[in-house]
Design an enzyme around this catalytic site. Structure first.
Site, short mmCIF file in Angstrom:
data_model
loop_
_atom_site.label_atom_id
_atom_site.label_comp_id
_atom_site.label_asym_id
_atom_site.label_seq_id
_atom_site.Cartn_x
_atom_site.Cartn_y
_atom_site.Cartn_z
CG ASN A 165 -0.41 -0.14 2.49
OD1 ASN A 165 0.66 -0.72 2.65
ND2 ASN A 165 -1.06 0.41 3.48
N GLY A 215 2.24 -6.10 7.25
CA GLY A 215 1.17 -6.67 6.43
C GLY A 215 -0.05 -6.99 7.27
CB SER A 216 -2.98 -9.03 6.50
OG SER A 216 -2.33 -10.24 6.16
CD GLU A 246 5.20 -1.59 12.80
OE1 GLU A 246 4.16 -0.93 12.72
OE2 GLU A 246 6.02 -1.44 13.72
CB CYS A 277 -1.82 0.22 8.04
SG CYS A 277 -0.53 1.42 8.31
CD GLU A 287 -6.74 -3.40 7.88
OE1 GLU A 287 -6.34 -4.58 7.89
OE2 GLU A 287 -5.98 -2.43 7.75
#
Ligand code: NAD
Length: 463
Positions: free
Chosen positions: A120, A193-194, A215, A249, A339
């Site tokens: 992203n 990431g996720s 993160e 995020c 999310e």
């Protein structure tokens, strides 16, 4: 995974191990020189980076510059300026129990760091952690996201021009390649990431007890109480939500607004969307695109059975998804539970603090937390009550821009924090050293111990 690829990765790791030993003795001036060279090269390649981000995400050049390139440049400046003092051994006061002694902390790199990054903000989310890791004296294998291939290519070119590949190596590839890298033992893993993939990474790290930073994502709320300035609140939420087409995020995921101002806020949000992107955002040069079809389909699915009060328009072929407002999503829906990570903003009204509590307790541990209010007591209470990665009062997402603040999540939204000095601390092992001299020894510490401990107790109480 093919044995050949695994063997290649093992060789890279071995080469990096050898280089790491050399790097330790080379001193930090060489690291600072490399950071300066990287800065110069990024300046030179600015337009290439902007083109790549536009090809991957349709990012407007203003966004690419401010939220990607500038952030990296600021991080480089900070390390170039402060690395020498951060890395110097730090004296700490000794304990009287050890008197006399000289106590200090040495900051040592971990060794070989594996980094896996997302799509992203593909430039800065790969480079900002990398700057911390290399400045601290680690080697890095970076696996950027396969979903931003143009940016990955530019990153690989930049880094290979500055660092030998036994110091920094970019490996392009997908989840399978990441899995192969995770099979090997590293000295540190840094993952962005996720949350779902974060759990897979944590499991792999556990096999070798590798320290790691995660993160991750989450649902970041905006709590808007009745005392706020509605117009400015709307403008600042729209800014944080629709930059990068909602694929941030720390983007506001949902708004919890005092029922009595809900409609006025919705009207103001619509006004601000149109002010920023016009009535037809598909024509705006300042509005990005969705990364790929799979993510696009997830967003369309998110809108199923929802009350859309604005937007909801899309064009799958061009990956365009308009800024969209939804009210009161059902609690069981995907939109409420997961999310969003796209340009859909849900708005939920509340009547009292118990209703805020119900939502925040269910959707706990967000990466970011935003409160819009003029009531000091309310703000203090709410930011103390809930755990979250980081908060902004009366604005959104801007905390990311201050490298003096640690950036990271808690619980589901991650562990560990970086940026600036916090990155230095993250990628260094703090080695405590106590240097004693021989001229004094407290005889009582050695066996045979004294029969009574009352004198010792008296002394210990005094120190
Ligand atoms: P993702 O987790 O799908 O992918 C991230 C990286 O992991 C990619 O490089 C990918 O190749 C790799 N990967 C995917 N599956 C893997 C597997 N099974 N094993 C090993 N590696 C695997 O995330 P994404 O779609 O790239 O990014 C979106 C998510 O990242 C969102 O949840 C967002 O909130 C989060 N995010 C967090 C931050 C932060 O700083 N906390 C920043 C950006 C994005």
């Amino acid at each position: 995974m093919e044995t050949k690829i695994l063997n290649d990765f093992k060789q890279i790791r071995k080469d990096q191990q050898l280089f790491f030993e050399k790097l330790k003795t080379e001193g930090i001036s060489s690291r600072i020189d490399h950071l300066k060279n990287l800065k110069r090269l990024i300046n030179k390649r600015e337009s290439k980076i902007i083109e790549a981000l536009s090809a991957d995400l349709g990012k407007p050049s203003f966004e690419s510059y401010t939220s990607e390139i500038l952030m990296v440049q600021k991080e480089l400046d900070l390390f170039i300026k402060n690395l020498k003092s951060w890395a110097a051994p730090k004296r700490v006061s000794g304990s009287l129990l050890n008197f006399p002694s000289k106590d200090y902390i040495l900051y040592e790199p971990y060794g070989k760091v594996l980094m896996i990054s997302p799509w992203n903000y593909p430039f800065q989310l790969a480079l900002i952690p990398l700057i911390g890791a290399v400045a601290t004296g680690n080697t890095v294998v970076l696996k950027p996201s396969e979903s931003a291939p143009h940016t990955t290519k530019v990153i690989a070119e930049l880094l290979s021009e500055i660092f030998p590949n036994n110091w920094v190596q970019v490996i392009e590839g997908d989840a399978e390649i990441a899995q192969a890298l995770l099979e090997l033992q590293w000295d540190y893993i840094f993952f962005t990431g996720s949350t779902t993939v974060g759990k897979i990474i944590a499991k792999s790290a556990a096999i070798h007890l590798t320290p790691l930073t995660l993160e991750l994502g989450g649902k970041s709320p905006c709590i808007v109480d009745g005392s706020t300035n509605i117009e400015k609140t709307a403008r600042r939420i729209i800014f944080g939500k629709f930059i990068n087409c909602g694929q941030t995020c720390i983007a506001p995921d949902y708004i919890l607004v005092k029922q009595e101002i809900k409609q006025s806020l919705i009207d103001a949000l619509i006004k601000e969307i149109e002010k920023a992107f016009g009535q037809d955002s598909s024509k705006s040069k300042d509005y990005g695109r969705i990364i790929h079809q799979k993510h696009f389909d997830k967003l369309i699915n998110n809108l199923k059975d929802q009350k859309v009060v604005y937007g909801g328009k899309y064009d799958k072929q061009n990956l365009f998804f308009s800024p969209t407002l939804v009210v009161d999503p059902p609690k069981k829906s995907q939109l409420y539970q997961e999310e969003i990570f796209g340009p859909i903003l849900s708005i939920i009204g509340y009547n009292n603090e118990e209703e805020i509590d119900d939502v925040l307790t269910e959707l706990k541990n967000p990466l970011a937390f935003y409160v819009f209010s003029k009531r000091k007591k309310f703000i203090r209470k709410i930011i103390q009550r809930y755990p979250f990665g980081g908060a902004v009062i009366n604005d959104s997402i801007v905390h990311f821009a201050n490298p003096n603040l640690p950036f990271g999540g808690i619980g589901q939204s991650g562990m560990g924090a970086y940026h600036g000095k916090h990155s230095f601390d993250l990628f260094s092992h703090s080695k405590p050293i106590v240097k004693r001299s021989f001229w004094f020894d407290l005889p009582q510490r050695y066996a045979p111990y004294p029969k009574s401990i009352s004198t010792l107790k008296w002394i210990l109480k005094k120190i």
